[in-house]
Write a protein that holds these residues in place. Structure first.
Motif, PDB file in Angstrom:
ATOM      1  N   THR A 134       0.830  -1.202   0.000  1.00 34.57           N
ATOM      2  CA  THR A 134       0.000   0.000   0.000  1.00 34.57           C
ATOM      3  C   THR A 134       0.868   1.257   0.000  1.00 34.57           C
ATOM      4  OG1 THR A 134      -0.099   0.052   2.400  1.00 34.57           O
ATOM      5  CG2 THR A 134      -1.838  -1.159   1.279  1.00 34.57           C
ATOM      6  N   ALA A 135       0.371   2.288  -0.662  1.00 30.34           N
ATOM      7  CA  ALA A 135       0.973   3.629  -0.616  1.00 30.34           C
ATOM      8  C   ALA A 135      -0.141   4.549  -1.063  1.00 30.34           C
ATOM      9  CB  ALA A 135       2.159   3.731  -1.565  1.00 30.34           C
ATOM     10  N   SER A 136      -0.681   5.333  -0.131  1.00 32.43           N
ATOM     11  CA  SER A 136      -1.884   6.078  -0.500  1.00 32.43           C
ATOM     12  C   SER A 136      -2.167   7.245   0.423  1.00 32.43           C
ATOM     13  CB  SER A 136      -3.093   5.134  -0.482  1.00 32.43           C
ATOM     14  OG  SER A 136      -4.264   5.853  -0.797  1.00 32.43           O
ATOM     15  N   SER A 186      -5.875   2.939   4.595  1.00 28.70           N
ATOM     16  CA  SER A 186      -5.497   2.337   5.874  1.00 28.70           C
ATOM     17  C   SER A 186      -6.744   1.867   6.614  1.00 28.70           C
ATOM     18  CB  SER A 186      -4.677   3.313   6.720  1.00 28.70           C
ATOM     19  OG  SER A 186      -5.453   4.386   7.163  1.00 28.70           O
ATOM     20  N   LEU A 244       2.720  -2.200   4.315  1.00 30.14           N
ATOM     21  CA  LEU A 244       2.394  -0.772   4.323  1.00 30.14           C
ATOM     22  C   LEU A 244       3.669   0.021   4.044  1.00 30.14           C
ATOM     23  CD1 LEU A 244       0.164  -0.744   7.565  1.00 30.14           C
ATOM     24  CD2 LEU A 244      -0.385  -1.616   5.286  1.00 30.14           C
ATOM     25  N   THR A 258      -0.523  -7.611   3.893  1.00 29.43           N
ATOM     26  CA  THR A 258      -0.260  -6.284   3.341  1.00 29.43           C
ATOM     27  C   THR A 258       1.113  -5.800   3.797  1.00 29.43           C
ATOM     28  OG1 THR A 258      -1.555  -5.344   5.176  1.00 29.43           O
ATOM     29  CG2 THR A 258      -2.638  -5.480   3.052  1.00 29.43           C
ATOM     30  N   THR A 311       0.739   5.433   4.083  1.00 29.02           N
ATOM     31  CA  THR A 311      -0.518   4.685   3.994  1.00 29.02           C
ATOM     32  C   THR A 311      -1.509   5.325   4.951  1.00 29.02           C
ATOM     33  OG1 THR A 311       0.573   2.626   3.339  1.00 29.02           O
ATOM     34  CG2 THR A 311      -1.604   2.429   4.317  1.00 29.02           C
ATOM     35  N   ALA A 326      -5.952  -2.294   3.963  1.00 24.43           N
ATOM     36  CA  ALA A 326      -4.601  -2.295   4.520  1.00 24.43           C
ATOM     37  C   ALA A 326      -4.572  -2.935   5.904  1.00 24.43           C
ATOM     38  CB  ALA A 326      -4.046  -0.873   4.585  1.00 24.43           C
ATOM     39  N   ILE A 330       2.202   5.939   8.602  1.00 20.10           N
ATOM     40  CA  ILE A 330       0.963   5.176   8.509  1.00 20.10           C
ATOM     41  C   ILE A 330      -0.029   5.755   9.515  1.00 20.10           C
ATOM     42  CG2 ILE A 330      -0.091   2.881   8.784  1.00 20.10           C
ATOM     43  CD1 ILE A 330       3.021   1.912   8.491  1.00 20.10           C
TER      44      ILE A 330
END
Lengths: 326, 291
Positions: free
Chosen positions: B157-159, B204, B195, B193, B199, B208, B222
């Motif tokens: 994840t990267a968001s 998240s 992270l 996942t 994230t 995630a 995070i």
């Protein structure tokens, strides 16, 4: 300052004046009926002007109106309710009210986000912003409902999940995700009513339901207009512009298939006739539960999966056509 | 400069592949030879700063060999007709150019330490890794494919959270991906996942944190609410390590924090614990595609 409260002031003055004239003409031998009629016509005209076609930004203010009925106003109209407290781990979050209830005699689990109706209560209830403990209470009550085969009814009214240090320390993300998971897995019907502000993931955590009803002037959005404006343009002051773009009204969301039914509000908003509006909303929720309770658990879960599976709009490859849409 | 700000600054400007031979570490200022940096998993050899990684670099770092993409033909539209300083279409097209990606996630099948896996990798370079309907749809296709093929599923994840320009349709991807994760997990699939930085928000607060095992890359940020939002709300500065992977580990939110170089061997071990002999291990072969 709430826009709707401001705009209502003139109307309330007029209302008072009409009331006074009526009282006068009842007690005295003067005929004031033409004055009263004129004022009433004026009143209706202003009312239409203000509420006839509200902008998204005005609806944001209507959804935040200090007198708008809150979850407790709905829950107190159930035929029975006993509150259940706490997340069994850390704390009881007063921004969530939940427990056993009876909706026109139907046994349910009722859960609502509760903002305060005055400053003192707002401090107690954290302005309706739920902390991880609140979401864990929600998940626990949903699981209790599933365990006892009681359908779940939720009332959504929050600016958003609490963004404080303590909430981050206690895993706000995980708490919201666990609510979503509990709702996805619940082997009982779930009906949600968006009664005020539906603020982002903090609202969705109670609204992943088989049937979603929304009050006509409620709002439901990916972020608050202020938050959206801050994220995109670095300026929360551009909230009105954001509201206009976010497609956060009940009509918009009905069009996207996110909301299943709109509950009409009295002219001037839910707070102008709360008793009728609450009764109407509870009837709509009850009718939805009656329909859903006819389905087998497998049918229910399959329909729930399909409902959320299809939400979105995208294009496939170079075709310009939108190939899937709610 | 506070450490988090330098991290933000560094991360919001990932080293562009502009043909330059050298790049500068945004944390310690060391001038780095790009080839050396790439060979070192995009980690600064001097201070250990983890540069944000392009999805393709991440995939080639993780998989044994081939990668077969799924969902790549699902492309964004403009469902809200969004336009501000630029239209949403223009923003998308600029990000396509900049990132060489068609959307914020790349999904597909590969093998990892010999295990066939369903793999999703989000990329911050495309609209801040935000989840719109395409990210949600591609991930849902991945989760469904993993379930159908009985494959373990790994998502990096990267968001920055839900994508504003797609409004409620973006928010509902939290519901959609959760529903698909539930089906996959209820079918018995292993879901993990990883992270990475950052994230937050709707990502998240959905898939995630719905995994069987949650790994975080060292020093990744995070959290649910963004740092600025919290600071504005409480009107005080937050501690340096707040919302870092290490902070979350200490608070008990995640299973482990792993340096980038160790991520692949760690995932290999996790797959071995989770699956053992359940899966026929293959050597550098991608599972066959029927669809």
């Amino acid at each position: 300052m709430n826009l709707i409260v401001e705009r209502e002031k003139g109307l309330l003055e007029l209302e008072k004046r009409i009331h006074e004239l009526r009282a006068m003409s009842a007690n005295q031998p003067i005929d004031l009926s033409s004055e009263i009629r004129a004022l009433e016509a004026k009143y209706a005209e202003i009312q239409r002007d203000i509420f006839g076609s509200m902008s998204a930004w005005q609806k944001v203010h209507m959804a935040r109106h200090p007198s708008r009925p809150t979850s407790l106003d709905y829950i107190s109209q159930l035929t029975a309710f006993d509150e259940l407290h706490g997340d069994r781990q850390f704390r009881d979050d007063p921004a969530i009210i939940g427990g056993f209830g009876k909706l026109f005699g139907r046994r349910i689990i009722a859960i609502g986000q509760q903002r305060g109706r005055d400053t003192k209560e707002n401090l107690l209830r954290n302005f309706g912003m739920v902390t991880p403990e609140g979401y864990r209470k929600v998940a626990r009550l949903i699981e209790l409902g599933a365990h006892l085969a009681l359908p779940v009814v939720t009332f959504v009214d929050t600016k958003g999940a609490d963004p404080g240090i303590a909430s981050e320390e206690r895993a706000q993300s995980e708490a919201i995700a666990s609510c979503l998971m509990a709702l996805v897995d619940a082997r009982v019907p779930v009906v949600s009513a968006i009664i005020g502000e539906g603020g982002s993931g903090g609202a969705l955590a109670l609204a992943l339901a088989d049937y979603v009803v929304m009050l006509e002037h409620s709002t439901y959005s990916v972020a608050s207009p202020e938050g959206c404006a801050a994220i995109l343009w670095g300026d929360a002051g551009k909230a009105e512009e954001a509201a206009a773009r976010l497609k956060l009204t009940s009509e918009d969301l009905r069009g996207f298939g996110i909301v299943d039914e709109i509950v009409p509000e009295p002219i001037g908003g839910a707070h102008r006739d709360p008793a009728t509006l609450i009764e109407r909303t509870l009837r709509v929720v009850d009718a939805a539960l009656a329909r859903l309770s006819g389905e087998s658990v497998e049918e229910l879960l399959e329909a729930r999966y399909r409902k959320y599976r299809r939400i979105g709009a995208w294009q496939s490859d170079t075709m310009n056509a939108v190939t899937a849409r709610a | 400069m506070p450490e988090w700000l330098s991290r933000r600054r560094g991360s919001s400007a990932p080293p562009p592949d502009d043909g330059a031979l050298w790049t500068k570490c945004p944390k310690c200022g060391e001038v780095l030879y790009r080839k050396d940096l790439a060979a070192n998993y995009s980690v600064c050899p001097r201070c250990g700063y983890h540069f944000r990684m392009h999805a393709f670099d991440r995939i080639s770092m993780i998989v044994d060999s081939d990668f077969v993409e799924i969902g790549g033909s699902v492309l964004p539209g403009n469902p809200l007709g969004w336009s501000d300083k630029r239209s949403y279409e223009q923003k998308l097209s600029a990000d396509r150019e900049k990132s060489q990606l068609t959307e914020g996630v790349v999904c597909g099948f590969a093998t990892l330490s010999g295990f066939p896996v369903a793999l999703g990798v989000m990329d911050f370079n495309f609209r801040g890794g935000t989840m719109g309907t395409v990210v949600g749809e591609r991930l849902t296709l991945l989760f469904e494919a993993a379930r159908d093929r009985r494959l373990p599923c790994i998502v990096f994840t990267a968001s920055g959270g839900a994508r504003m320009e797609e409004g409620m349709l973006a928010l509902m991807q939290m519901a959609k991906t959760t529903a698909a994760v539930a089906r996959m997990r209820n079918a018995g699939n292993f879901f993990c996942t990883v992270l990475t930085d950052p994230t937050t928000g709707g990502v998240s607060a959905s898939f995630a944190f719905e995994a069987d095992v949650i790994v975080a890359e060292a020093r990744a940020v995070i959290g649910f609410a963004g740092r600025r939002v919290i600071e504005q709300t409480i009107r005080q500065k937050l501690p340096e390590n707040f919302q870092t992977a290490e902070f979350l580990l200490e608070k008990g939110h995640i299973d482990m924090v792993v340096e980038r170089q160790e991520i692949k061997p760690t995932l290999g071990r996790l797959l071995d614990y989770a699956l053992g002999d359940k899966h026929e291990r293959v050597d550098a072969k991608v599972p066959e595609l029927n669809a």
